[in-house]
Design a protein around this motif. Structure first.
Motif, PDB file in Angstrom:
ATOM      1  N   LYS B  56       0.861  -1.187   0.000  1.00 43.52           N
ATOM      2  CA  LYS B  56       0.000   0.000   0.000  1.00 43.52           C
ATOM      3  C   LYS B  56       0.893   1.231   0.000  1.00 43.52           C
ATOM      4  CE  LYS B  56      -4.335  -1.550   0.622  1.00 43.52           C
ATOM      5  NZ  LYS B  56      -5.004  -1.421   1.935  1.00 43.52           N
ATOM      6  N   GLN B  57       0.446   2.260  -0.718  1.00 47.12           N
ATOM      7  CA  GLN B  57       1.211   3.507  -0.769  1.00 47.12           C
ATOM      8  C   GLN B  57       0.296   4.686  -0.520  1.00 47.12           C
ATOM      9  OE1 GLN B  57       3.843   3.932  -4.088  1.00 47.12           O
ATOM     10  NE2 GLN B  57       4.694   5.843  -3.318  1.00 47.12           N
ATOM     11  N   GLU B  58       0.819   5.628   0.265  1.00 44.99           N
ATOM     12  CA  GLU B  58       0.093   6.868   0.519  1.00 44.99           C
ATOM     13  C   GLU B  58       1.136   7.970   0.601  1.00 44.99           C
ATOM     14  OE1 GLU B  58      -3.353   7.157   1.196  1.00 44.99           O
ATOM     15  OE2 GLU B  58      -3.224   9.324   1.455  1.00 44.99           O
ATOM     16  N   GLY B  59       1.174   8.786  -0.439  1.00 44.25           N
ATOM     17  CA  GLY B  59       2.146   9.881  -0.453  1.00 44.25           C
ATOM     18  C   GLY B  59       3.568   9.339  -0.434  1.00 44.25           C
ATOM     19  N   ARG B  60       4.337   9.748   0.542  1.00 39.39           N
ATOM     20  CA  ARG B  60       5.743   9.345   0.642  1.00 39.39           C
ATOM     21  C   ARG B  60       5.952   8.062   1.448  1.00 39.39           C
ATOM     22  NH1 ARG B  60       8.755  13.941  -0.781  1.00 39.39           N
ATOM     23  NH2 ARG B  60       7.419  15.802  -0.975  1.00 39.39           N
ATOM     24  N   LEU B  61       4.893   7.428   1.869  1.00 38.99           N
ATOM     25  CA  LEU B  61       4.966   6.205   2.659  1.00 38.99           C
ATOM     26  C   LEU B  61       4.465   5.020   1.836  1.00 38.99           C
ATOM     27  CD1 LEU B  61       3.523   7.463   6.071  1.00 38.99           C
ATOM     28  CD2 LEU B  61       5.912   7.265   5.407  1.00 38.99           C
ATOM     29  N   MET B  62       5.221   3.912   1.943  1.00 34.65           N
ATOM     30  CA  MET B  62       4.794   2.679   1.287  1.00 34.65           C
ATOM     31  C   MET B  62       5.020   1.526   2.252  1.00 34.65           C
ATOM     32  SD  MET B  62       5.897   1.002  -2.346  1.00 34.65           S
ATOM     33  CE  MET B  62       7.562   0.574  -1.852  1.00 34.65           C
ATOM     34  N   ALA B  63       3.982   0.716   2.456  1.00 33.99           N
ATOM     35  CA  ALA B  63       4.059  -0.406   3.377  1.00 33.99           C
ATOM     36  C   ALA B  63       3.891  -1.708   2.618  1.00 33.99           C
ATOM     37  CB  ALA B  63       2.975  -0.280   4.449  1.00 33.99           C
ATOM     38  N   SER B  64       4.576  -2.747   3.106  1.00 35.91           N
ATOM     39  CA  SER B  64       4.471  -4.064   2.487  1.00 35.91           C
ATOM     40  C   SER B  64       4.403  -5.132   3.563  1.00 35.91           C
ATOM     41  CB  SER B  64       5.671  -4.326   1.575  1.00 35.91           C
ATOM     42  OG  SER B  64       6.852  -4.420   2.341  1.00 35.91           O
ATOM     43  N   LEU B  65       3.919  -6.313   3.160  1.00 36.50           N
ATOM     44  CA  LEU B  65       3.746  -7.394   4.128  1.00 36.50           C
ATOM     45  C   LEU B  65       4.201  -8.710   3.528  1.00 36.50           C
ATOM     46  CD1 LEU B  65       2.628  -8.438   6.845  1.00 36.50           C
ATOM     47  CD2 LEU B  65       0.404  -8.711   5.710  1.00 36.50           C
ATOM     48  N   ASP B  66       5.016  -9.437   4.294  1.00 31.33           N
ATOM     49  CA  ASP B  66       5.428 -10.795   3.958  1.00 31.33           C
ATOM     50  C   ASP B  66       5.020 -11.670   5.132  1.00 31.33           C
ATOM     51  OD1 ASP B  66       8.549 -12.340   2.824  1.00 31.33           O
ATOM     52  OD2 ASP B  66       6.707 -13.208   3.569  1.00 31.33           O
ATOM     53  N   THR B  67       3.890 -12.326   5.026  1.00 35.12           N
ATOM     54  CA  THR B  67       3.370 -13.108   6.156  1.00 35.12           C
ATOM     55  C   THR B  67       4.207 -14.357   6.403  1.00 35.12           C
ATOM     56  OG1 THR B  67       1.837 -14.286   4.699  1.00 35.12           O
ATOM     57  CG2 THR B  67       0.993 -12.324   5.835  1.00 35.12           C
ATOM     58  N   LYS B  68       4.857 -14.867   5.371  1.00 34.50           N
ATOM     59  CA  LYS B  68       5.687 -16.066   5.569  1.00 34.50           C
ATOM     60  C   LYS B  68       6.921 -15.738   6.386  1.00 34.50           C
ATOM     61  CE  LYS B  68       4.009 -18.282   1.371  1.00 34.50           C
ATOM     62  NZ  LYS B  68       4.353 -18.800   0.026  1.00 34.50           N
ATOM     63  N   ALA B  69       7.509 -14.591   6.128  1.00 38.49           N
ATOM     64  CA  ALA B  69       8.669 -14.140   6.889  1.00 38.49           C
ATOM     65  C   ALA B  69       8.271 -13.423   8.164  1.00 38.49           C
ATOM     66  CB  ALA B  69       9.532 -13.229   6.028  1.00 38.49           C
ATOM     67  N   ARG B  70       6.971 -13.183   8.354  1.00 36.81           N
ATOM     68  CA  ARG B  70       6.460 -12.433   9.513  1.00 36.81           C
ATOM     69  C   ARG B  70       7.153 -11.071   9.591  1.00 36.81           C
ATOM     70  NH1 ARG B  70       6.652 -17.546  13.656  1.00 36.81           N
ATOM     71  NH2 ARG B  70       5.214 -18.869  12.454  1.00 36.81           N
ATOM     72  N   LEU B  71       7.130 -10.388   8.458  1.00 37.65           N
ATOM     73  CA  LEU B  71       7.853  -9.129   8.328  1.00 37.65           C
ATOM     74  C   LEU B  71       7.008  -8.123   7.558  1.00 37.65           C
ATOM     75  CD1 LEU B  71      10.505  -7.395   8.392  1.00 37.65           C
ATOM     76  CD2 LEU B  71      11.077  -8.509   6.222  1.00 37.65           C
ATOM     77  N   SER B  72       6.972  -6.909   8.084  1.00 33.82           N
ATOM     78  CA  SER B  72       6.385  -5.805   7.346  1.00 33.82           C
ATOM     79  C   SER B  72       7.385  -4.663   7.313  1.00 33.82           C
ATOM     80  CB  SER B  72       5.079  -5.343   8.000  1.00 33.82           C
ATOM     81  OG  SER B  72       4.504  -4.271   7.266  1.00 33.82           O
ATOM     82  N   THR B  73       7.355  -3.900   6.238  1.00 32.36           N
ATOM     83  CA  THR B  73       8.238  -2.750   6.120  1.00 32.36           C
ATOM     84  C   THR B  73       7.427  -1.498   5.831  1.00 32.36           C
ATOM     85  OG1 THR B  73       8.599  -3.084   3.762  1.00 32.36           O
ATOM     86  CG2 THR B  73      10.150  -4.143   5.257  1.00 32.36           C
ATOM     87  N   LEU B  74       7.926  -0.385   6.318  1.00 35.00           N
ATOM     88  CA  LEU B  74       7.347   0.928   6.030  1.00 35.00           C
ATOM     89  C   LEU B  74       8.474   1.759   5.439  1.00 35.00           C
ATOM     90  CD1 LEU B  74       4.879   2.819   6.273  1.00 35.00           C
ATOM     91  CD2 LEU B  74       5.799   3.561   8.479  1.00 35.00           C
ATOM     92  N   HIS B  75       8.361   2.043   4.145  1.00 32.77           N
ATOM     93  CA  HIS B  75       9.422   2.759   3.444  1.00 32.77           C
ATOM     94  C   HIS B  75       9.046   4.227   3.295  1.00 32.77           C
ATOM     95  CE1 HIS B  75      12.937   3.169   0.922  1.00 32.77           C
ATOM     96  NE2 HIS B  75      12.204   3.843   0.058  1.00 32.77           N
ATOM     97  N   ILE B  76      10.007   5.058   3.613  1.00 30.48           N
ATOM     98  CA  ILE B  76       9.806   6.506   3.529  1.00 30.48           C
ATOM     99  C   ILE B  76      10.637   7.028   2.363  1.00 30.48           C
ATOM    100  CG2 ILE B  76      10.061   8.700   4.755  1.00 30.48           C
ATOM    101  CD1 ILE B  76      10.256   6.699   7.315  1.00 30.48           C
TER     102      ILE B  76
END
Lengths: 112, 109
Positions: B56-76
Motif C-alpha cells: 500500500k502507498q500513501e504519499g511518501r509512505l509505502m508499506a508491504s507485508l510478507d506473512t511467511k517471513a512475519r515481516l512488514s516494512t514501512l518505506h519513507i
C-alpha cells in the motif's frame, strides 16, 4: 461526528482511590477496546468488547474492570489505584474485531 | 506470547532522504496495520495490509507485508518534516492486537 471521545483528559489519583474512565463512540461500531501506553512499551490491550454485552481480558487486565454499558459506551474502572497504573489510557473502536481501530484522544492518569 | 519488534526504535533523518522501518512479529497473522502517533496525540490508522505480498502507498509512505517471513516494512521516500511522528505496526492475532514498541522518526530540515 465526534468519533471516539474519552473523559477525563487528565486525572491525578492517590494510591488506593478508585475512578472510572469513560469512553463513547458515535460510529455504530460493534467492538471497543481499552489500551494503556507506557514509555518504550507501545500499547498493551487491557480489555476488549467484541460486541454489546460481551467483554474479554486482554494482555494486562489485572487491577481493572470494564463495563460495556451499551453499544456506544465502554468504561474502564480502577478499583484501587496503584502507582504502576500511571499511564496514558486509550479507548478505541472498530466495526468488528480485527478491523481498523479508531482511537480516542487518551486520558493521562497519574497515581501518587 | 506474541512479540512485535520494530527497528529502529529511533530514527533521525534529513529531509529528502529515504529510509525503511522494519516490523518483525513472532506468531502467524494474516494481516497487519500501521498507525501513526504525533507527540501528545492519539493514534491514526495509516495502512491495513490484508494478505501476503500486499503493498500500500500513501504519499511518501509505502508499506508491504510478507506473512511467511512475519515481516512488514514501512518505506519513507524523500522525507519531509511533516512525517516526524512515532510509527507503530500492529498484527492482530486471534481477537487481539499486539502493538510494536514504535519507531520515533524525526526529520531534520
Amino acid at each position: 461526528n465526534a468519533g471516539v471521545t474519552q473523559t477525563p483528559k487528565f486525572q491525578v489519583l492517590k494510591t488506593g482511590q478508585s475512578m472510572t474512565l469513560q469512553c463513547a463512540q458515535d460510529m455504530n461500531h460493534n467492538s471497543m477496546y481499552w489500551y494503556r501506553q507506557d514509555p518504550g512499551m507501545g500499547l498493551r490491550l487491557i480489555y476488549y468488547s467484541a460486541s454489546e454485552g460481551t467483554t474479554d481480558k486482554g494482555e494486562v487486565p489485572n487491577g481493572y474492570n470494564v463495563s460495556r454499558l451499551n453499544k456506544r459506551e465502554f468504561s474502564l474502572r480502577l478499583e484501587s489505584a496503584a502507582p504502576s497504573q500511571t499511564s496514558v489510557y486509550f479507548c478505541a473502536s472498530s466495526n468488528q474485531l480485527g478491523d481498523t481501530q479508531y482511537f480516542g484522544p487518551g486520558t493521562r492518569l497519574t497515581v501518587l | 506470547e506474541l512479540k512485535v519488534e520494530q527497528n529502529p526504535l529511533f530514527l533521525s533523518m534529513q529531509e529528502g532522504k529515504n529510509y525503511t522501518i522494519y516490523c518483525n512479529y513472532s506468531t502467524t497473522s494474516d494481516r497487519l496495520y500501521w498507525y501513526r502517533q504525533d507527540p501528545g496525540k492519539s493514534l491514526e490508522s495509516l495502512f491495513v495490509l490484508l494478505s501476503n505480498g500486499a503493498v500500500k502507498q500513501e504519499g511518501r509512505l509505502m508499506a508491504s507485508l510478507d506473512t511467511k517471513a512475519r515481516l512488514s516494512t514501512l518505506h519513507i521516500t524523500a522525507a519531509v518534516h511533516d512525517l516526524s511522528a512515532t510509527y507503530f505496526c500492529a498484527p492482530p492475532v486471534g481477537n487481539q492486537f499486539y502493538f510494536g514498541t514504535g519507531t520515533s522518526l524525526t526529520v531534520i530540515p
